[in-house]
Design an enzyme around this catalytic site. Sequence first.
Site, PDB file in Angstrom:
ATOM      1  N   HIS A  89       0.858  -1.181   0.000  1.00  0.00           N
ATOM      2  CA  HIS A  89       0.000   0.000   0.000  1.00  0.00           C
ATOM      3  C   HIS A  89       0.891   1.226   0.000  1.00  0.00           C
ATOM      4  CE1 HIS A  89      -3.170   2.786   1.133  1.00  0.00           C
ATOM      5  NE2 HIS A  89      -4.006   1.857   0.753  1.00  0.00           N
ATOM      6  N   ASP A 119      -8.020  -5.203   0.164  1.00  0.00           N
ATOM      7  CA  ASP A 119      -8.499  -6.053  -0.924  1.00  0.00           C
ATOM      8  C   ASP A 119      -8.098  -7.507  -0.790  1.00  0.00           C
ATOM      9  OD1 ASP A 119      -9.892  -4.154  -2.296  1.00  0.00           O
ATOM     10  OD2 ASP A 119      -8.121  -3.417  -3.351  1.00  0.00           O
TER      11      ASP A 119
HETATM   12  N1  ACO Z   1       4.105  -7.812  -4.713  1.00  0.00           N
HETATM   13  C1  ACO Z   1       5.454  -7.840  -4.910  1.00  0.00           C
HETATM   14  N2  ACO Z   1       6.239  -6.755  -4.806  1.00  0.00           N
HETATM   15  C2  ACO Z   1       5.661  -5.600  -4.488  1.00  0.00           C
HETATM   16  C3  ACO Z   1       4.284  -5.483  -4.265  1.00  0.00           C
HETATM   17  C4  ACO Z   1       3.494  -6.654  -4.386  1.00  0.00           C
HETATM   18  N3  ACO Z   1       2.166  -6.608  -4.185  1.00  0.00           N
HETATM   19  N4  ACO Z   1       3.965  -4.195  -3.963  1.00  0.00           N
HETATM   20  C5  ACO Z   1       5.121  -3.521  -4.010  1.00  0.00           C
HETATM   21  N5  ACO Z   1       6.149  -4.363  -4.309  1.00  0.00           N
HETATM   22  C6  ACO Z   1       7.586  -4.004  -4.367  1.00  0.00           C
HETATM   23  C7  ACO Z   1       7.914  -3.238  -5.644  1.00  0.00           C
HETATM   24  O1  ACO Z   1       8.287  -4.112  -6.689  1.00  0.00           O
HETATM   25  C8  ACO Z   1       9.041  -2.366  -5.163  1.00  0.00           C
HETATM   26  O2  ACO Z   1      10.196  -3.158  -5.070  1.00  0.00           O
HETATM   27  P1  ACO Z   1      11.661  -2.517  -5.370  1.00  0.00           P
HETATM   28  O3  ACO Z   1      11.845  -1.457  -4.323  1.00  0.00           O
HETATM   29  O4  ACO Z   1      12.603  -3.664  -5.246  1.00  0.00           O
HETATM   30  O5  ACO Z   1      11.592  -1.958  -6.759  1.00  0.00           O
HETATM   31  C9  ACO Z   1       8.634  -2.000  -3.729  1.00  0.00           C
HETATM   32  O6  ACO Z   1       7.823  -3.101  -3.296  1.00  0.00           O
HETATM   33  C10 ACO Z   1       7.832  -0.705  -3.612  1.00  0.00           C
HETATM   34  O7  ACO Z   1       6.707  -0.779  -4.494  1.00  0.00           O
HETATM   35  P2  ACO Z   1       6.062   0.464  -5.262  1.00  0.00           P
HETATM   36  O8  ACO Z   1       5.357  -0.018  -6.493  1.00  0.00           O
HETATM   37  O9  ACO Z   1       7.105   1.534  -5.454  1.00  0.00           O
HETATM   38  O10 ACO Z   1       5.028   0.975  -4.198  1.00  0.00           O
HETATM   39  P3  ACO Z   1       3.857   1.987  -4.465  1.00  0.00           P
HETATM   40  O11 ACO Z   1       3.620   2.688  -3.194  1.00  0.00           O
HETATM   41  O12 ACO Z   1       4.126   2.816  -5.673  1.00  0.00           O
HETATM   42  O13 ACO Z   1       2.624   1.041  -4.856  1.00  0.00           O
HETATM   43  C11 ACO Z   1       0.815  -0.450  -4.645  1.00  0.00           C
HETATM   44  C12 ACO Z   1       1.660   0.635  -3.953  1.00  0.00           C
HETATM   45  C13 ACO Z   1       0.348   0.046  -6.037  1.00  0.00           C
HETATM   46  C14 ACO Z   1      -0.441  -0.701  -3.822  1.00  0.00           C
HETATM   47  C15 ACO Z   1       1.657  -1.740  -4.773  1.00  0.00           C
HETATM   48  O14 ACO Z   1       2.048  -2.197  -3.494  1.00  0.00           O
HETATM   49  C16 ACO Z   1       0.931  -2.837  -5.548  1.00  0.00           C
HETATM   50  O15 ACO Z   1       0.987  -2.857  -6.783  1.00  0.00           O
HETATM   51  N6  ACO Z   1       0.224  -3.769  -4.838  1.00  0.00           N
HETATM   52  C17 ACO Z   1      -0.550  -4.793  -5.482  1.00  0.00           C
HETATM   53  C18 ACO Z   1      -1.841  -4.186  -5.983  1.00  0.00           C
HETATM   54  C19 ACO Z   1      -2.824  -3.915  -4.857  1.00  0.00           C
HETATM   55  O16 ACO Z   1      -3.044  -4.746  -3.984  1.00  0.00           O
HETATM   56  N7  ACO Z   1      -3.455  -2.732  -4.925  1.00  0.00           N
HETATM   57  C20 ACO Z   1      -4.482  -2.334  -3.932  1.00  0.00           C
HETATM   58  C21 ACO Z   1      -4.012  -1.170  -3.127  1.00  0.00           C
HETATM   59  S1  ACO Z   1      -5.179  -0.827  -1.869  1.00  0.00           S
HETATM   60  C22 ACO Z   1      -6.402   0.009  -2.631  1.00  0.00           C
HETATM   61  O17 ACO Z   1      -6.285   0.679  -3.618  1.00  0.00           O
HETATM   62  C23 ACO Z   1      -7.681  -0.120  -2.012  1.00  0.00           C
END
Ligand code: ACO
Length: 443
Positions: free
Chosen positions: A320, A377
């Site tokens: 998140h 979620d």
């Molecule tokens: N699975 C694996 N790796 C992940 C995940 C995941 N679900 N989420 C983040 N990471 C990793 C990224 O690859 C990144 O790794 P790195 O630093 O080695 O490059 C690091 O964690 C940071 O991730 P970001 O994408 O920069 O985090 P951001 O804050 O931009 O994104 C997000 C947050 C979009 C929610 C992300 O965690 C994600 O895509 N999660 C899965 C989708 C999801 O569940 N979305 C629902 C969010 S809640 C809502 O909207 C109600």
Amino acid sequence: MPEVGESLKMADTEGSTPQETAVLTYAGQSYELPVVTGSEDEKAIDISKLRAQTGLTTIDPGFANSGACRSAITYIDGEKGILRYRGYPIEELARQSTFLEVAWLLLYGELPTRGELDTLTSEVTRHTMLHEDYRRLFGFMPKSAHPMPVCAAAVAALATFYREADTDERTNRMIIRLLAKMPTIAAYSFKHSIGQPAIYPRNDLNYCENFLHMMFATPCESYEVDPVIAKALDLLLILHADHEQNCSTSTVRLVGSSLSSLFASIASGISALWGPLHGGANQKVIEMLQRIAEQDGNADRFLERAKDKQNHVRLMGFGHRVYKSYDPRAMILRETCKEIISRVGVSSKNLEIAMRLEEIALSDEYFIERKLYPNVDFYSGVIYQAIGIPVNMFTVMFTMGRLPGWIAQWLEMRKDPDFRIGRPRQVYTGARQRAYVPLADRG
Ligand code: ACO
């Protein structure tokens, strides 16, 4: 109904008086920037005069460090896993409140009195029907369409049936219509997709019971609503009701900042919520769990793939932007999930896999290091599935829940003394000025 915005005053106008300053040094000159303090002592540097004073702007892709407004609606501390609506902890609201009560709280700033809640409930109940001409709109959409764009189109079309609000009283009426008609629109979008006739709302049922009735009854068969299921649905709506300046809420504010109508702003919010990185994640979670179940049921193997950057696979429902600890909503839903699964008496392979994924991820270095925990979620989809909501309707359920939050944020923006049209800047990286080349000379 209170005057729109009557109780939307900022919680801490004193707190917004700058007490401290931050100093920016650039090109040999120092500039003092005011520091704004919120009611929970969070600090922000006020850069609203930065360009005028220094000629500089800021760049912050994804707005991860930028506050776009002052807001008195929702407080989140992502490090500590805290979520409060108007100061009330989400855990207390989840345990004791109802969705319509929470809607009032978000919209008008205080918990309603018995009389106010009765008025809201009766108004919402009496506005659930759709205009017959409007209802026909659904017939023009392809049956194969995802219900989210159908809902977005239907909400935008409300602006063609109801006049733009130019008084507080009219705005209140628009709010009632939106809250009342959203479950009907959502259920109609589903009925249309499966080729069944729309089911009219029933005024003897409460908000969630009525939605379940419109989803699952048919003209030839009534649907017995299980009050436990209706209550679980109510809880899910409460948990989704607001979440401060996320992607869809910021969209609602940005669209509304051009003074476009409430219906148009909410329709844009629905479109923003549809994406798999936002509201669409609950659908993606179930699809992920089903894929794992169909393959070999091996959660460990899937997790390895989610960690491998070559794969572009993410553990959906994990991570998140704001929560860097367990999302408090996921914590509440984890328990509800188990209760609902045992209530409806299904054995849920999906729940088993979800719990196994959570168990391994929470002790895995990759997820610990990046502070990736289950978000709301992760479990909501498993509950929706257990109560018979089709997978492509999951994000629509989120829409129903988020509606009062979007409206409250839209109202707050319109009443904000700092209100201005939203218009971010950019750092231009394209070609510098060059001379036009006539078509004949381009080779
Ligand atoms: N699975 C694996 N790796 C992940 C995940 C995941 N679900 N989420 C983040 N990471 C990793 C990224 O690859 C990144 O790794 P790195 O630093 O080695 O490059 C690091 O964690 C940071 O991730 P970001 O994408 O920069 O985090 P951001 O804050 O931009 O994104 C997000 C947050 C979009 C929610 C992300 O965690 C994600 O895509 N999660 C899965 C989708 C999801 O569940 N979305 C629902 C969010 S809640 C809502 O909207 C109600």
